[in-house]
Scaffold this active site. Sequence first.
Site, PDB file in Angstrom:
ATOM      1  N   GLY A  16      30.429  20.672  36.421  1.00 48.27           N
ATOM      2  CA  GLY A  16      29.066  20.381  35.973  1.00 48.27           C
ATOM      3  C   GLY A  16      28.691  21.319  34.847  1.00 48.27           C
ATOM      4  N   ALA A  19      22.600  22.892  32.288  1.00 49.46           N
ATOM      5  CA  ALA A  19      22.104  24.205  31.873  1.00 49.46           C
ATOM      6  C   ALA A  19      22.606  25.316  32.803  1.00 49.46           C
ATOM      7  CB  ALA A  19      20.578  24.184  31.825  1.00 49.46           C
ATOM      8  N   GLY A  21      25.233  25.242  34.973  1.00 48.71           N
ATOM      9  CA  GLY A  21      26.694  25.341  34.907  1.00 48.71           C
ATOM     10  C   GLY A  21      27.128  26.140  33.686  1.00 48.71           C
ATOM     11  N   ALA A 134      17.356  28.208  32.838  1.00 52.61           N
ATOM     12  CA  ALA A 134      18.090  27.913  31.597  1.00 52.61           C
ATOM     13  C   ALA A 134      17.680  26.539  31.102  1.00 52.61           C
ATOM     14  CB  ALA A 134      19.590  27.954  31.850  1.00 52.61           C
ATOM     15  N   LYS A 188      14.226  29.438  49.414  1.00 57.96           N
ATOM     16  CA  LYS A 188      14.250  28.804  48.090  1.00 57.96           C
ATOM     17  C   LYS A 188      13.762  27.366  48.201  1.00 57.96           C
ATOM     18  CE  LYS A 188      15.007  28.397  43.666  1.00 57.96           C
ATOM     19  NZ  LYS A 188      15.994  27.512  43.189  1.00 57.96           N
ATOM     20  N   ASN A 196       7.910  22.473  42.605  1.00 57.32           N
ATOM     21  CA  ASN A 196       8.489  21.412  41.773  1.00 57.32           C
ATOM     22  C   ASN A 196       7.705  20.105  41.746  1.00 57.32           C
ATOM     23  OD1 ASN A 196      10.339  23.490  41.757  1.00 57.32           O
ATOM     24  ND2 ASN A 196      12.107  22.158  41.634  1.00 57.32           N
ATOM     25  N   ASN A 206       4.822  25.766  35.469  1.00 53.28           N
ATOM     26  CA  ASN A 206       4.726  26.422  36.783  1.00 53.28           C
ATOM     27  C   ASN A 206       3.468  27.286  36.881  1.00 53.28           C
ATOM     28  OD1 ASN A 206       7.181  25.259  37.144  1.00 53.28           O
ATOM     29  ND2 ASN A 206       8.357  27.158  37.269  1.00 53.28           N
ATOM     30  N   SER A 258      12.378  22.214  37.064  1.00 50.39           N
ATOM     31  CA  SER A 258      13.455  21.238  36.844  1.00 50.39           C
ATOM     32  C   SER A 258      12.964  19.816  37.160  1.00 50.39           C
ATOM     33  CB  SER A 258      14.670  21.589  37.700  1.00 50.39           C
ATOM     34  OG  SER A 258      14.290  21.754  39.048  1.00 50.39           O
TER      35      SER A 258
END
Length: 306
Positions: A16, A19, A21, A134, A188, A196, A206, A258
């Site tokens: 993968g 971003a 990966g 990222a 998490k 999210n 956020n 994300s």
Amino acid sequence: MTASEMPHGGKIAILGAGAIGQLFYHQLSAHGLAPVLMTREASAGSQALEFTDLNGETIKRQAQLIDKSALASCELLIVCVKAYQVEEALQPLLGALSADTHILLLHNGLGPHLAIAPHLAGRGLSLGTTSQGALKLGRWQIKQTGAGLTQLGHGLGPRLTESLRQALLEAIDDSEWCEPILPMLWQKLAINIAINPLTAINGCRNGALIEDQYRPTILALIQEVLAVANAEGIALEQDRLTERVYRVIQLTASNYSSMHQDIHHGRQTEIEAITGYLLSRAAVRGIDTPANEAIYRQLKSLEQGG
Ligand code: KPL
């Protein structure tokens, strides 16, 4: 020194090249681990990558892309695809891995490890989560948008070797090995459940969630996570969890989550592995989760273009 002469050179493959990966690829490369990259669409060969770090410095690297045939010599496969892609991406590769290749899953949410577990054929599985941010600027160009904790730990079967474990912890900024890892993954999960979907539904960064208008919803979402986690034998503490959620909101204030990015770009989201996982565990435990159910419905309708 060539890649194969470096310690672990070519032995760590990252599946993968999104971003996250690519971010791990750069962090491992910077520590001489010479990882290789594998994606569904790109064929084997050399690929120029560009990485802008948190200081704004841009570093170029030439990555080695591999295909399935090169997996046999891989000691560790780090799976960095989205939660909903894990099973589909990994299953066809399992037969190409050696019997003792270790697998590390790194994605938002929970659930895919349960689907993968019966197919490991004795291979070891580690699980992890990262709060590093990222952003993809182009197909092979990323920018780190935020520092953050990376937590890794043992999942199932044989353990990751000590030397690979040390290598990963040295290469990944602000990383730690956690035993047991599941409480960390639930923490998490709670952060992703609170942040999210709300940012995606309200079309905000956020940081906007700091506003008072969102507080009752955030507290209700967290409360339901606590009830389900506790029923699953994971002890989470309300005040500490709430404080952590708000700390992440502050630390990532200028980021688009994300899920916000997925909705914005018309992509499938990770809602099934985030809120969906909570709802499925709540159903098994017979716990009511009205706040999360409402958010889940809103997000699904948004995902379907509603
Ligand atoms: O993990 C994240 C995500 O966006 O998926 C957070 C921590 C919420 C940062 O944006």
